[in-house]
Design a protein around this motif. Structure first.
Motif, PDB file in Angstrom:
ATOM      1  N   LYS A 106       0.840  -1.210   0.000  1.00 46.84           N
ATOM      2  CA  LYS A 106       0.000   0.000   0.000  1.00 46.84           C
ATOM      3  C   LYS A 106       0.868   1.250   0.000  1.00 46.84           C
ATOM      4  N   ASP A 107       1.934   1.250   0.820  1.00 45.48           N
ATOM      5  CA  ASP A 107       2.842   2.398   0.853  1.00 45.48           C
ATOM      6  C   ASP A 107       3.513   2.601  -0.498  1.00 45.48           C
ATOM      7  N   THR A 108       3.931   1.515  -1.123  1.00 43.78           N
ATOM      8  CA  THR A 108       4.577   1.602  -2.430  1.00 43.78           C
ATOM      9  C   THR A 108       3.622   2.185  -3.466  1.00 43.78           C
ATOM     10  N   LYS A 109       2.366   1.775  -3.433  1.00 38.94           N
ATOM     11  CA  LYS A 109       1.389   2.289  -4.395  1.00 38.94           C
ATOM     12  C   LYS A 109       1.158   3.789  -4.190  1.00 38.94           C
ATOM     13  N   SER A 110       1.031   4.215  -2.941  1.00 33.49           N
ATOM     14  CA  SER A 110       0.802   5.640  -2.698  1.00 33.49           C
ATOM     15  C   SER A 110       2.030   6.462  -3.071  1.00 33.49           C
ATOM     16  N   LEU A 111       3.226   5.947  -2.787  1.00 34.26           N
ATOM     17  CA  LEU A 111       4.439   6.680  -3.154  1.00 34.26           C
ATOM     18  C   LEU A 111       4.625   6.716  -4.672  1.00 34.26           C
ATOM     19  N   THR A 112       4.236   5.665  -5.365  1.00 33.46           N
ATOM     20  CA  THR A 112       4.318   5.657  -6.827  1.00 33.46           C
ATOM     21  C   THR A 112       3.352   6.681  -7.416  1.00 33.46           C
ATOM     22  N   ASP A 113       2.148   6.761  -6.868  1.00 32.20           N
ATOM     23  CA  ASP A 113       1.185   7.771  -7.331  1.00 32.20           C
ATOM     24  C   ASP A 113       1.720   9.175  -7.105  1.00 32.20           C
ATOM     25  N   GLU A 114       2.311   9.404  -5.931  1.00 25.86           N
ATOM     26  CA  GLU A 114       2.869  10.726  -5.628  1.00 25.86           C
ATOM     27  C   GLU A 114       4.023  11.057  -6.569  1.00 25.86           C
ATOM     28  N   GLU A 115       4.874  10.066  -6.848  1.00 25.83           N
ATOM     29  CA  GLU A 115       6.003  10.283  -7.764  1.00 25.83           C
ATOM     30  C   GLU A 115       5.507  10.651  -9.153  1.00 25.83           C
ATOM     31  N   GLN A 116       4.464   9.971  -9.623  1.00 27.27           N
ATOM     32  CA  GLN A 116       3.934  10.267 -10.952  1.00 27.27           C
ATOM     33  C   GLN A 116       3.331  11.669 -11.004  1.00 27.27           C
ATOM     34  N   GLY A 117       2.657  12.071  -9.930  1.00 28.01           N
ATOM     35  CA  GLY A 117       2.107  13.431  -9.880  1.00 28.01           C
ATOM     36  C   GLY A 117       3.210  14.479  -9.906  1.00 28.01           C
ATOM     37  N   LEU A 118       4.268  14.246  -9.137  1.00 25.22           N
ATOM     38  CA  LEU A 118       5.395  15.188  -9.136  1.00 25.22           C
ATOM     39  C   LEU A 118       6.101  15.221 -10.493  1.00 25.22           C
ATOM     40  N   GLN A 119       6.195  14.071 -11.148  1.00 26.40           N
ATOM     41  CA  GLN A 119       6.818  14.043 -12.475  1.00 26.40           C
ATOM     42  C   GLN A 119       5.980  14.821 -13.482  1.00 26.40           C
ATOM     43  N   ARG A 120       4.634  14.732 -13.372  1.00 26.01           N
ATOM     44  CA  ARG A 120       3.771  15.531 -14.253  1.00 26.01           C
ATOM     45  C   ARG A 120       3.993  17.022 -14.009  1.00 26.01           C
ATOM     46  N   ASP A 121       4.135  17.426 -12.731  1.00 28.35           N
ATOM     47  CA  ASP A 121       4.391  18.828 -12.425  1.00 28.35           C
ATOM     48  C   ASP A 121       5.714  19.286 -13.025  1.00 28.35           C
ATOM     49  N   ILE A 122       6.746  18.457 -12.887  1.00 27.47           N
ATOM     50  CA  ILE A 122       8.062  18.803 -13.441  1.00 27.47           C
ATOM     51  C   ILE A 122       7.967  18.948 -14.950  1.00 27.47           C
ATOM     52  N   ASP A 123       7.266  18.022 -15.591  1.00 25.10           N
ATOM     53  CA  ASP A 123       7.128  18.090 -17.047  1.00 25.10           C
ATOM     54  C   ASP A 123       6.390  19.353 -17.483  1.00 25.10           C
ATOM     55  N   SER A 124       5.351  19.741 -16.717  1.00 24.08           N
ATOM     56  CA  SER A 124       4.611  20.946 -17.106  1.00 24.08           C
ATOM     57  C   SER A 124       5.442  22.203 -16.872  1.00 24.08           C
ATOM     58  N   TYR A 125       6.259  22.224 -15.815  1.00 22.19           N
ATOM     59  CA  TYR A 125       7.097  23.403 -15.563  1.00 22.19           C
ATOM     60  C   TYR A 125       8.281  23.490 -16.512  1.00 22.19           C
ATOM     61  N   SER A 126       8.745  22.362 -17.030  1.00 20.56           N
ATOM     62  CA  SER A 126       9.913  22.394 -17.906  1.00 20.56           C
ATOM     63  C   SER A 126       9.540  22.434 -19.381  1.00 20.56           C
ATOM     64  N   ALA A 127       8.268  22.541 -19.693  1.00 21.50           N
ATOM     65  CA  ALA A 127       7.842  22.665 -21.087  1.00 21.50           C
ATOM     66  C   ALA A 127       8.339  24.006 -21.632  1.00 21.50           C
ATOM     67  N   PRO A 128       8.716  24.068 -22.906  1.00 19.31           N
ATOM     68  CA  PRO A 128       9.248  25.315 -23.459  1.00 19.31           C
ATOM     69  C   PRO A 128       8.297  26.503 -23.321  1.00 19.31           C
ATOM     70  N   GLU A 129       6.998  26.264 -23.495  1.00 19.58           N
ATOM     71  CA  GLU A 129       6.053  27.375 -23.384  1.00 19.58           C
ATOM     72  C   GLU A 129       6.009  27.920 -21.957  1.00 19.58           C
ATOM     73  N   ALA A 130       6.051  27.005 -20.980  1.00 16.99           N
ATOM     74  CA  ALA A 130       6.018  27.444 -19.583  1.00 16.99           C
ATOM     75  C   ALA A 130       7.292  28.186 -19.215  1.00 16.99           C
ATOM     76  N   LEU A 131       8.435  27.719 -19.703  1.00 10.50           N
ATOM     77  CA  LEU A 131       9.703  28.409 -19.427  1.00 10.50           C
ATOM     78  C   LEU A 131       9.713  29.795 -20.069  1.00 10.50           C
ATOM     79  N   GLN A 132       9.189  29.893 -21.293  1.00  7.27           N
ATOM     80  CA  GLN A 132       9.153  31.183 -21.976  1.00  7.27           C
ATOM     81  C   GLN A 132       8.230  32.155 -21.221  1.00  7.27           C
ATOM     82  N   GLU A 133       7.089  31.668 -20.771  1.00 11.76           N
ATOM     83  CA  GLU A 133       6.153  32.524 -20.029  1.00 11.76           C
ATOM     84  C   GLU A 133       6.764  32.994 -18.711  1.00 11.76           C
TER      85      GLU A 133
END
Length: 170
Positions: A66-93
């Motif tokens: 259960k802990d592994t599943k919740s930590l995996t979900d959290e990791e995926q959410g953080l990776q989505r945030d990183i991807d959205s912040y590092s997108a070229p359009e977001a960096l340019q803005e």
């Protein structure tokens, strides 16, 4: 000859009082029965301990999954945030919000020390090119006209923005 003489009378009564004199077969069976009972009891206790240890391990495994599943979900959410912040359009803005502008054309140094290309300063040409390329228009800011200084008077810090100093906290 191997036969024992039978005791009679007083000797027979005394022989019955002495342990082991008449019950040799029963005395030989008692340690064997005790050994079998102890082995069976020990085996039962060992199985009980093993079963409880396996159950405890199963519960721990379930909690860890259960802990592994919740930590995996959290990791995926953080990776989505990183991807959205590092997108070229977001960096340019974000760079535009910080007041940054695209640089001019770079010049390169060759290993022998010669310069290749002509550098240009980031200025109005780069800003106008960036505004044309982006869909967002930059807001225009109108500044009040500067008062004209009389010829021969030294420039004041208010009139010359290059000489203006600011102190933090004021």
């Amino acid at each position: 000859m191997s036969r024992k003489p039978e005791l009679r009378g007083r000797a027979a009564r005394l022989a019955r009082l002495i342990p082991g004199a008449g019950s040799r077969a029963q005395a030989a069976r008692t340690p064997f029965v005790l050994l079998v009972v102890l082995l069976l009891g020990g085996g039962l206790i060992a199985l009980l301990v093993l079963n409880s240890a396996l159950s405890e391990g199963s519960f721990k495994l379930d909690d860890l999954q259960k802990d592994t599943k919740s930590l995996t979900d959290e990791e995926q959410g953080l990776q989505r945030d990183i991807d959205s912040y590092s997108a070229p359009e977001a960096l340019q803005e974000r760079a535009r919000e910080l007041g940054m502008m695209p640089g001019g054309d770079p010049a390169f140094l060759n290993p022998d020390g010669t310069v290749k290309g002509v550098p240009s300063v980031a200025g109005e040409q780069a800003v106008s090119r960036a505004v044309e390329q982006s869909a967002v228009q930059m807001p225009l800011v109108l500044l009040p006209p500067e008062p004209a200084a009389a010829p021969g008077t030294p420039p004041t810090p208010e009139a010359d923005p290059a000489q203006t100093t600011t102190t933090p906290g004021r």
